[in-house]
Scaffold this motif. Structure first.
Motif, PDB file in Angstrom:
ATOM      1  N   LEU A   1       0.827  -1.209   0.000  1.00 53.29           N
ATOM      2  CA  LEU A   1       0.000   0.000   0.000  1.00 53.29           C
ATOM      3  C   LEU A   1       0.865   1.265   0.000  1.00 53.29           C
ATOM      4  O   LEU A   1       0.521   2.258  -0.656  1.00 53.29           O
ATOM      5  CB  LEU A   1      -0.922   0.001   1.227  1.00 53.29           C
ATOM      6  N   ASP A   2       1.983   1.240   0.729  1.00 54.88           N
ATOM      7  CA  ASP A   2       2.805   2.452   0.831  1.00 54.88           C
ATOM      8  C   ASP A   2       3.465   2.826  -0.496  1.00 54.88           C
ATOM      9  O   ASP A   2       3.427   3.986  -0.910  1.00 54.88           O
ATOM     10  CB  ASP A   2       3.863   2.284   1.930  1.00 54.88           C
ATOM     11  N   THR A   3       4.069   1.808  -1.166  1.00 48.65           N
ATOM     12  CA  THR A   3       4.701   2.136  -2.451  1.00 48.65           C
ATOM     13  C   THR A   3       3.643   2.553  -3.469  1.00 48.65           C
ATOM     14  O   THR A   3       3.885   3.415  -4.309  1.00 48.65           O
ATOM     15  CB  THR A   3       5.513   0.936  -2.993  1.00 48.65           C
ATOM     16  N   LEU A   4       2.446   1.965  -3.380  1.00 44.57           N
ATOM     17  CA  LEU A   4       1.364   2.368  -4.280  1.00 44.57           C
ATOM     18  C   LEU A   4       0.952   3.811  -3.993  1.00 44.57           C
ATOM     19  O   LEU A   4       0.746   4.614  -4.906  1.00 44.57           O
ATOM     20  CB  LEU A   4       0.160   1.425  -4.126  1.00 44.57           C
ATOM     21  N   GLY A   5       0.853   4.150  -2.702  1.00 42.48           N
ATOM     22  CA  GLY A   5       0.474   5.508  -2.318  1.00 42.48           C
ATOM     23  C   GLY A   5       1.456   6.539  -2.850  1.00 42.48           C
ATOM     24  O   GLY A   5       1.046   7.579  -3.376  1.00 42.48           O
ATOM     25  N   GLU A   6       2.746   6.228  -2.740  1.00 45.36           N
ATOM     26  CA  GLU A   6       3.756   7.168  -3.242  1.00 45.36           C
ATOM     27  C   GLU A   6       3.612   7.375  -4.746  1.00 45.36           C
ATOM     28  O   GLU A   6       3.657   8.502  -5.232  1.00 45.36           O
ATOM     29  CB  GLU A   6       5.172   6.637  -2.937  1.00 45.36           C
ATOM     30  N   ALA A   7       3.411   6.270  -5.462  1.00 44.93           N
ATOM     31  CA  ALA A   7       3.287   6.354  -6.917  1.00 44.93           C
ATOM     32  C   ALA A   7       2.060   7.169  -7.314  1.00 44.93           C
ATOM     33  O   ALA A   7       2.116   8.014  -8.218  1.00 44.93           O
ATOM     34  CB  ALA A   7       3.220   4.952  -7.512  1.00 44.93           C
ATOM     35  N   ALA A   8       0.941   6.935  -6.622  1.00 48.44           N
ATOM     36  CA  ALA A   8      -0.297   7.648  -6.963  1.00 48.44           C
ATOM     37  C   ALA A   8      -0.170   9.125  -6.623  1.00 48.44           C
ATOM     38  O   ALA A   8      -0.589   9.999  -7.389  1.00 48.44           O
ATOM     39  CB  ALA A   8      -1.479   7.029  -6.220  1.00 48.44           C
ATOM     40  N   GLN A   9       0.438   9.418  -5.467  1.00 39.71           N
ATOM     41  CA  GLN A   9       0.631  10.805  -5.049  1.00 39.71           C
ATOM     42  C   GLN A   9       1.482  11.560  -6.075  1.00 39.71           C
ATOM     43  O   GLN A   9       1.255  12.728  -6.363  1.00 39.71           O
ATOM     44  CB  GLN A   9       1.339  10.831  -3.687  1.00 39.71           C
ATOM     45  N   ALA A  10       2.449  10.849  -6.643  1.00 37.58           N
ATOM     46  CA  ALA A  10       3.342  11.467  -7.624  1.00 37.58           C
ATOM     47  C   ALA A  10       2.707  11.521  -9.011  1.00 37.58           C
ATOM     48  O   ALA A  10       3.337  11.995  -9.963  1.00 37.58           O
ATOM     49  CB  ALA A  10       4.658  10.696  -7.669  1.00 37.58           C
ATOM     50  N   GLY A  11       1.468  11.035  -9.128  1.00 38.19           N
ATOM     51  CA  GLY A  11       0.769  11.109 -10.404  1.00 38.19           C
ATOM     52  C   GLY A  11       1.260  10.108 -11.435  1.00 38.19           C
ATOM     53  O   GLY A  11       1.016  10.276 -12.631  1.00 38.19           O
ATOM     54  N   LYS A  12       1.936   9.047 -10.980  1.00 38.34           N
ATOM     55  CA  LYS A  12       2.484   8.080 -11.942  1.00 38.34           C
ATOM     56  C   LYS A  12       1.453   7.036 -12.363  1.00 38.34           C
ATOM     57  O   LYS A  12       1.579   6.432 -13.422  1.00 38.34           O
ATOM     58  CB  LYS A  12       3.688   7.347 -11.323  1.00 38.34           C
ATOM     59  N   VAL A  13       0.445   6.829 -11.511  1.00 37.48           N
ATOM     60  CA  VAL A  13      -0.504   5.751 -11.786  1.00 37.48           C
ATOM     61  C   VAL A  13      -1.398   6.088 -12.977  1.00 37.48           C
ATOM     62  O   VAL A  13      -1.673   5.245 -13.823  1.00 37.48           O
ATOM     63  CB  VAL A  13      -1.352   5.459 -10.525  1.00 37.48           C
ATOM     64  N   LYS A  14      -1.788   7.348 -13.070  1.00 25.42           N
ATOM     65  CA  LYS A  14      -2.761   7.720 -14.102  1.00 25.42           C
ATOM     66  C   LYS A  14      -2.213   7.553 -15.518  1.00 25.42           C
ATOM     67  O   LYS A  14      -2.976   7.458 -16.474  1.00 25.42           O
ATOM     68  CB  LYS A  14      -3.240   9.164 -13.887  1.00 25.42           C
ATOM     69  N   ASP A  15      -0.880   7.514 -15.652  1.00 28.33           N
ATOM     70  CA  ASP A  15      -0.275   7.399 -16.981  1.00 28.33           C
ATOM     71  C   ASP A  15      -0.187   5.965 -17.487  1.00 28.33           C
ATOM     72  O   ASP A  15       0.129   5.729 -18.643  1.00 28.33           O
ATOM     73  CB  ASP A  15       1.135   8.020 -16.971  1.00 28.33           C
ATOM     74  N   ILE A  16      -0.483   5.002 -16.606  1.00 29.10           N
ATOM     75  CA  ILE A  16      -0.430   3.605 -17.052  1.00 29.10           C
ATOM     76  C   ILE A  16      -1.667   3.303 -17.891  1.00 29.10           C
ATOM     77  O   ILE A  16      -2.766   3.772 -17.564  1.00 29.10           O
ATOM     78  CB  ILE A  16      -0.397   2.636 -15.854  1.00 29.10           C
ATOM     79  N   LYS A  17      -1.471   2.510 -18.927  1.00 24.90           N
ATOM     80  CA  LYS A  17      -2.581   2.152 -19.798  1.00 24.90           C
ATOM     81  C   LYS A  17      -3.667   1.445 -18.972  1.00 24.90           C
ATOM     82  O   LYS A  17      -3.390   0.543 -18.191  1.00 24.90           O
ATOM     83  CB  LYS A  17      -2.066   1.213 -20.895  1.00 24.90           C
TER      84      LYS A  17
END
Ligand code: DGT
Ligand code: CA
Ligand code: CA
Ligand code: ZN
Length: 577
Positions: free
Chosen positions: A120-136
């Protein structure tokens, strides 16, 4: 060893999840999911069949040779070796990730591959940094859902909303009243301190037949588990997850016990320190001088023995209440009966359930002088938000209605949406026609702290905006507050003469107690408003008042304690600033 079909089916399901997270083929995953379903739907217990030498597992519908073998392994050993193998290969934290609504094992696999998400923590960091939305296959909405989902999964089952706990509290008190000779009975702890959430409920009782109190308590029909059963102390789980403690105390030390078990611990520790400096000893049995009990029968007596006036439980957090009590400047807290109207209500024109007339009738029943009708604006399409024309027509109806009603006024309001840049989705000329304008954020909430702070401050700078509704957007156990600097938002509200809402819906209670107190300290008024989507929800007001009291708010700090005339005068002055 797994006994039930449900447990065996659960093992197959878990293997299917693990396979999917590890990127196994669709067909392989499906085989395990099918097995799980077949077993769950069986009308006979597998263990019964397995124990019967004459019966064969693969005679059961949907079960072939291969599956029968696997089932036999589970029945014999309690597990399948594949599960342990997969668990060794896959970061365990990914099993938490798939608990997030909308993130299945397939998505977890992608997140692991693309971003190295492990938990959950590494996912939270990625989402906070806006990296998740760019994945297909993800996008900004999924990213936002993920941020909220992490918060929800982490908070799951930890603390219970006070409003939910309240139902159990009342029901259990009712159940206990059948006991003969109840002298005192109170729910103490955080519940008595009116906290927005409670860890557990702490019932305190003094009665003539203490031996029967514990028996009666554990026989509460809503009990799902008895945790402890003793002579003076018992504990149960009520319903799914509400832990309830009971302590049976002597009537002679009722006040000291009540003080002790109300807490907070920090407040009590401070009191004990005071007692020691006075050469006294304070504990849950009383106040003692040289071993002699000088107080303890009443709570007032305990405070008095320490040289203090009684302090209301919602202030007992060691946040300055003891010093205030010593200097005789405890706040006179706002009360439900001080509230003269509700400043946030929706009707069936958008996503509410009742008509304007019905909302007003409920307001009148409550003795209110006004109800602000604040339907959504156009951006909030899902709720049927109104555009400029729709609003003008809506307000014309309200004017007409007001002519036929005298005692409870409907305010022409709107809950206007704050766009990402802090501008509003309704024209200023139209907002100028409103009696009361709430502004609130519904979209684009994943921004940085400075961005969100600027956005809210800019919305407050619009002279038509009277109040910032549910300012931090948090929902208890469901959604964290926006990243926002509330000190700056309070400063903006002060600069522009606007108010902050304390949204009284029990899952919002937004702003919280500390923010209310800060608003008060900066001379910013708070509006306690229900955001009612039905006449019934106007009853949320009491939750808002509770929260306001924890925030040290007095009658004068609360906008909707004003009479109709004073309120309108203030709103007009604000609008022409
Ligand atoms: P909660 O249940 O987490 O929402 O919070 P509380 O405040 O209800 O805490 P809880 O249920 O653990 O205990 C109830 C009260 O009992 C607490 O407010 C103060 C008192 N208490 C419990 N443990 C201690 C302790 O170690 N020292 C002191 N002074 N008081 C305690
Ligand atoms: Ca408690
Ligand atoms: Ca407790
Ligand atoms: Zn609303």
């Amino acid at each position: 060893m797994p006994a039930t079909n449900a447990e065996i089916s659960g093992i197959f399901d878990e293997i299917a999840d693990l396979l999917e997270i590890s990127g196994a083929s669709f067909f392989r995953v499906r085989a395990y999911r099918n097995a799980s379903r077949v077993i769950k739907d069986l009308s006979t217990q597998i263990t019964t069949i397995a124990a019967d030498p004459a019966a064969k597992l693969d005679d059961l519908p949907g079960i072939g040779k291969d599956l029968a073998k696997k089932i036999k392994t589970i029945v014999d050993t309690g597990d399948l070796p594949l599960r342990a193998e997969l668990e060794d290969q896959i970061p365990t934290g990914l099993m938490d990730v798939i608990k997030i609504a909308g993130v299945g094992p397939r998505k977890a696999h992608t997140l692991f591959l693309e971003l190295g998400v492990k938990d959950l923590d590494t996912l939270g960091e990625a989402a906070q940094a806006g990296k998740v939305k760019d994945i297909k296959g993800f996008g900004p909405k999924t990213e936002q859902n993920i941020l909220e989902g992490i918060y929800a999964v982490k908070g799951m089952g930890n603390r219970i909303m006070r409003a939910d706990a309240e139902e159990y509290a009342n029901d259990i008190l009712e159940h206990m009243r059948a006991l003969p000779g109840v002298r005192h009975m109170v729910v103490a702890g955080s519940y008595r301190r009116l906290m927005e959430t409670v860890g557990d409920l702490d019932i305190l009782i003094a009665c003539d037949e203490p031996a029967r109190a514990s028996e009666r308590f554990i026989s509460y029909p809503g009990t799902s588990r008895v945790i402890a059963h003793g002579r003076t102390r018992s504990a149960i789980v009520a319903g799914k997850n509400v832990q309830v403690d009971i302590r049976i105390v002597e009537e002679a030390s009722w006040g000291a016990a009540l003080q002790y078990f109300t807490g907070s611990q920090a407040h009590s520790v401070a009191l004990r320190g005071m007692a020691l400096r006075k050469g006294l000893k304070l504990n849950e049995y009383g106040v003692f001088r040289d071993g002699e009990k000088i107080a303890g029968e009443t709570e007032e007596g305990v405070y008095e023995a320490l040289g203090l006036p009684w302090i209301t439980p919602e202030l007992r957090e060691n946040r300055g209440e003891i010093a205030a009590a010593l200097e005789d400047r405890l706040p006179v807290l706002v009360e439900l009966s001080d509230i003269r109207g509700d400043l946030h209500a929706h009707t069936d024109l958008t996503d509410g359930r009742n008509t304007i007339g019905e909302m007003l009738a409920e307001g009148r029943r409550r003795g209110y002088l006004y109800v602000a009708i604040t339907n959504h604006s156009k951006r909030v399409k899902m709720a049927g938000g109104l555009d400029e024309r729709g609003l003008m027509e809506h307000w014309r109806q309200i004017d007409l209605l007001n002519q036929s009603m005298s005692d409870t006024h409907a305010l022409k309001g709107v809950e206007v949406d704050i766009l990402a840049d802090g501008s509003l989705d309704i024209d200023d000329e139209v907002l100028a026609q409103a009696d009361y304008v709430l502004a609130s954020v519904h979209y684009d909430t994943n921004m940085t702290r400075p961005q969100m702070t600027r956005r809210l401050s800019r919305a407050l700078s619009n002279r038509h905006v009277d109040s910032l509704a549910h300012p931090t957007g948090r929902k208890i156990n469901e959604r964290p507050p926006y990243a926002v600097n509330m000190d700056d938002v309070i400063a903006a509200a002060s600069r522009y003469g606007s108010v902050l809402e304390l949204n009284a819906a029990p899952r919002r209670l937004d702003i919280d107690d500390l923010t209310s107190r800060s608003a008060r300290d900066h001379g910013v008024k708070v509006s306690i408003a229900t955001d009612a989507h039905s006449a019934k929800e106007m009853d949320f007001m009491r939750h808002g008042v509770n929260q306001a009291r924890r925030g040290w708010l007095e009658k004068n700090d609360v906008l909707n304690t004003l009479t109709y005339r004073s309120l309108m005068k203030r709103l007009r002055r604000h609008n022409t600033l």
